[in-house]
Design a protein around this motif. Structure first.
Motif: not given
Length: 171
Positions: A118-131
């Motif tokens: 999970w430390e290597a997954v860039r999930w933050q941008a997805d969260h922002v894009e999906r609100g």
């Protein structure tokens, strides 16, 4: 007609790359791209190919997936998997990609092994894009593909006298 890449003409060389050079090229490909086509085996034995966005650590690639997705159900029944990664193709000289053959495992978010991936997954941008709030990390499982063999293809290798298809095997 002029020959733009004369080193592509004639028979392919048959020299193997040194192991460390091959590994560096594979790691570069895995790090420079983020889309793979994952092939799983359906219940009737037929192949199912699905494009995914992946992340990598070493030679392993991994992606998020729901447990009830077709690919996840297939992998629970049969963990054998193949993944194809390809660089943009302009012509024969730019042909570069890899086929990973191995097994997959699913790590639930609370699995202690999941944290390192999970430390290597860039999930933050997805969260922002999906609100979604970046204060709430994802809870999805991760599917990790551990290859036992990688078929690496790079036609530019011919230029230096190496065969365009090289095989990496897990030690």
């Amino acid at each position: 007609m002029p020959l733009t890449n004369p080193w592509l003409a004639g028979p392919s060389p048959d020299r193997e790359l040194p192991q460390d050079v091959l590994e560096e090229r594979i790691l570069n490909l895995l790090s420079a791209h983020n889309t793979a086509v994952i092939a799983t085996v359906s219940a009737d034995g037929s192949p199912v190919a699905t494009p995914v966005r992946y992340f990598s650590l070493g030679f392993e690639i991994f992606y998020t997936s729901w447990n009830d997705s077709v690919k996840s159900r297939n992998l629970r029944r049969d963990p054998r998997v193949s993944a194809g990664i390809v660089a943009p193709l302009v012509g024969q000289a730019s042909s570069c990609g890899a086929q990973l053959f191995g097994t997959a495992r699913t790590l639930e978010r609370d699995d202690p092994d999941a944290d390192r991936y999970w430390e290597a997954v860039r999930w933050q941008a997805d969260h922002v894009e999906r609100g979604r709030s970046i204060d709430d990390p994802p809870t999805d499982p991760l599917t990790v593909i551990t290859p036992t063999r990688i078929l690496y293809t790079e036609h530019w290798l011919r230029r230096d006298g190496y065969r365009p298809r090289q095989v990496w095997r897990r030690a």
